[in-house]
Motif scaffolding. Structure first.
Motif, PDB file in Angstrom:
ATOM      1  N   ALA A 129      81.662  78.325  43.890  1.00 22.09           N
ATOM      2  CA  ALA A 129      81.341  77.095  43.145  1.00 22.09           C
ATOM      3  C   ALA A 129      82.040  75.884  43.763  1.00 22.09           C
ATOM      4  N   ASP A 232      80.711  71.342  35.215  1.00 23.02           N
ATOM      5  CA  ASP A 232      81.217  72.575  35.808  1.00 23.02           C
ATOM      6  C   ASP A 232      81.202  73.638  34.720  1.00 23.02           C
ATOM      7  N   TYR A 235      82.701  78.878  33.547  1.00 24.72           N
ATOM      8  CA  TYR A 235      83.140  79.817  32.492  1.00 24.72           C
ATOM      9  C   TYR A 235      82.096  79.938  31.379  1.00 24.72           C
ATOM     10  N   LYS A 266      83.657  84.219  38.030  1.00 25.89           N
ATOM     11  CA  LYS A 266      84.294  84.553  36.748  1.00 25.89           C
ATOM     12  C   LYS A 266      83.431  85.544  35.968  1.00 25.89           C
ATOM     13  N   ARG A 274      82.549  85.066  47.131  1.00 28.34           N
ATOM     14  CA  ARG A 274      82.278  83.643  47.343  1.00 28.34           C
ATOM     15  C   ARG A 274      80.792  83.351  47.135  1.00 28.34           C
TER      16      ARG A 274
END
Ligand code: PLP
Length: 427
Positions: A129, A232, A235, A266, A274
């Motif tokens: 990310a 973002d 999560y 996550k 990655r």
């Protein structure tokens, strides 16, 4: 140096490069001056604490690791198999810069399931990310402008803001408000120079979230002031009290000004693979693809094959990880609640608690970094002082409960006994 026995500090970009990299080499007598922009970036305290913990462990110490934000859960077997099968088949050449069509389609379908108008054409896959966060900043932030970022917040946001020549302006996340963004506070900080608003929910470092009504009000601000939004949502699936995270990208008029960042680190515990992505306004896709071509060409195809398996295969591993993290969240909050001088709002997502320890700071005269350093060096528990996440975090610790179950159990006991011992000694 970045770490020593008395204090944990975020490495400054102004330190000699060999020092930041931990090399013992003496500085050369002369070298060309690096580009001045290098002095504007800063790192992540977590990586420093991790390397200090490794030194202590090499000396035979047992360290309960609560510093790093990395899920210590196994990657589901069907994901591992997809990556290894792809490698066996030789799927290891250059691929399309934006990512392979099947993965972009699977990502678009996942986003569509959250009510976001997402077509595969607008998805750009990146190696993690973080590169997408960098590209989003490069694509939207004008030098001399202002970027609204959460304070406390992920340290990469202010670092990148400065790196691209702009000024970070922190908006406050208040523990009294469960660390949800305060719309009035954001509005008060908007000026004629504000170009970009950064959102991060569920939130690193506080575990706070944002509700749909608050997002609507933030969206109104973005529209009224003609702002870009970088959201973002790394999560987004790690939530404890709801089933999903609402996205500002789903709100009317926002898709054309929003870059949504997410990834596999996550949710699927795939940190080392990655793999991340952005959902990008349609009109910006060609430019962002050119950035990708300049920056990394493409994301490894065999890793992308793992990503397809992750999104389209069984989700049991995600569900059981989140269930385990929910149990730990409850244990962490209960344990912190028994420590005198510690106040911890209940995290509703991510895997961090961000307890306020200002009473202990006042009683001992030690700062959060000094307390964190004592806890590590003398009591064998690694956590992060909150100052690395912005001025508003100066009286807090960040505790990650994503590590091993033993680390969480032992770490909490050591925090309690360690803080009591420190308080007695400084009384
Ligand atoms: C808020 C936030 N965004 C982005 C990232 C980076 O994710 P990735 O490992 O996919 O680059 C992290 C990782 O800690 C994070 O906490």
């Amino acid at each position: 140096m970045a770490t020593n026995n008395s204090e944990i500090a975020v490495p400054l970009a102004t330190e000699p490069l060999h020092a930041a990299h931990g090399s013992r080499r003496d500085a050369p007598a002369h070298h060309p001056a690096p580009a001045s922009r290098l002095a504007t970036i800063s790192g992540e305290g977590a990586l420093d604490v991790l390397s200090r913990s490794a030194v202590l462990e090499a000396q035979g110490r047992d360290i309960a690791q609560l510093a790093i934000g990395e899920p210590h859960f196994a990657v589901a077997p069907h994901i591992v198999e997809a990556a290894t099968a792809a490698l066996r088949e030789g799927d290891a050449r250059y691929g399309p810069p934006a990512g392979i069509a099947a993965l972009r389609g699977a990502i678009a379908a996942t986003l569509g399931g959250r009510g976001i108008d997402a077509s595969a054409d607008d998805v750009i896959v990146t190696p993690g990310a973080k590169p997408m966060v960098l590209y989003a900043f490069l694509a939207t932030v004008e030098p001399g402008s202002e970027v609204l970022i959460p304070d406390p917040g992920f340290p990469i946001y202010p670092s990148l803001t400065r790196f691209v020549g702009a000024n970070p302006v922190g908006y406050r996340l208040d523990p009294a408000n469960a660390y949800t963004p305060d719309v009035d506070d954001i509005a008060a900080r908007i000026t004629a120079r504000t170009r970009v608003l950064v959102l991060n929910a569920p939130h690193n470092p506080t575990g706070g979230s944002v509700d749909a009504r608050t997002l609507e009000k933030i969206a109104e601000l973005a529209l009224r002031h003609d702002l870009f939004v970088i959201t973002d949502e790394i999560y987004g699936r790690v939530v404890y009290d709801t089933d999903s995270t609402p996205s500002i990208a789903a709100l009317p008029g926002l898709r054309d000004r929003t870059i949504l960042v997410d990834g596999f680190s996550k949710t699927y515990a795939m940190t080392g693979y990655r793999l991340g992505y952005g959902l990008v306004p349609h009109w910006l896709v060609p430019r962002l693809n050119t950035l990708v071509v300049n920056g990394h060409t493409c994301t490894p195809p065999f890793v992308q094959r793992a990503g397809i398996a992750a999104l389209t295969g069984p989700q049991d591993a995600v569900r059981s990880m989140v269930a385990e993290l929910r149990r730990r969240r409850d244990d962490v909050v209960a344990a912190l609640g028994t420590i005198s001088g510690v106040r911890s709002p209940k995290p509703s997502g991510a895997f961090y608690a961000f307890p306020d320890v200002s009473e202990i700071i006042a009683a001992t005269g030690l700062s959060a970094p000094q307390l964190a350093s004592r806890l590590l060096e003398e009591h064998g528990v690694a956590l992060l002082p909150g100052n690395g996440f912005g001025a508003a975090g100066a009286s807090s610790f960040r505790i990650s409960f994503a590590g091993t179950a033993d680390a969480v159990r032992n770490g909490l006991a050591r925090i309690a006994s360690g803080l009591a011992a420190i308080a007695t000694r400084t009384a």
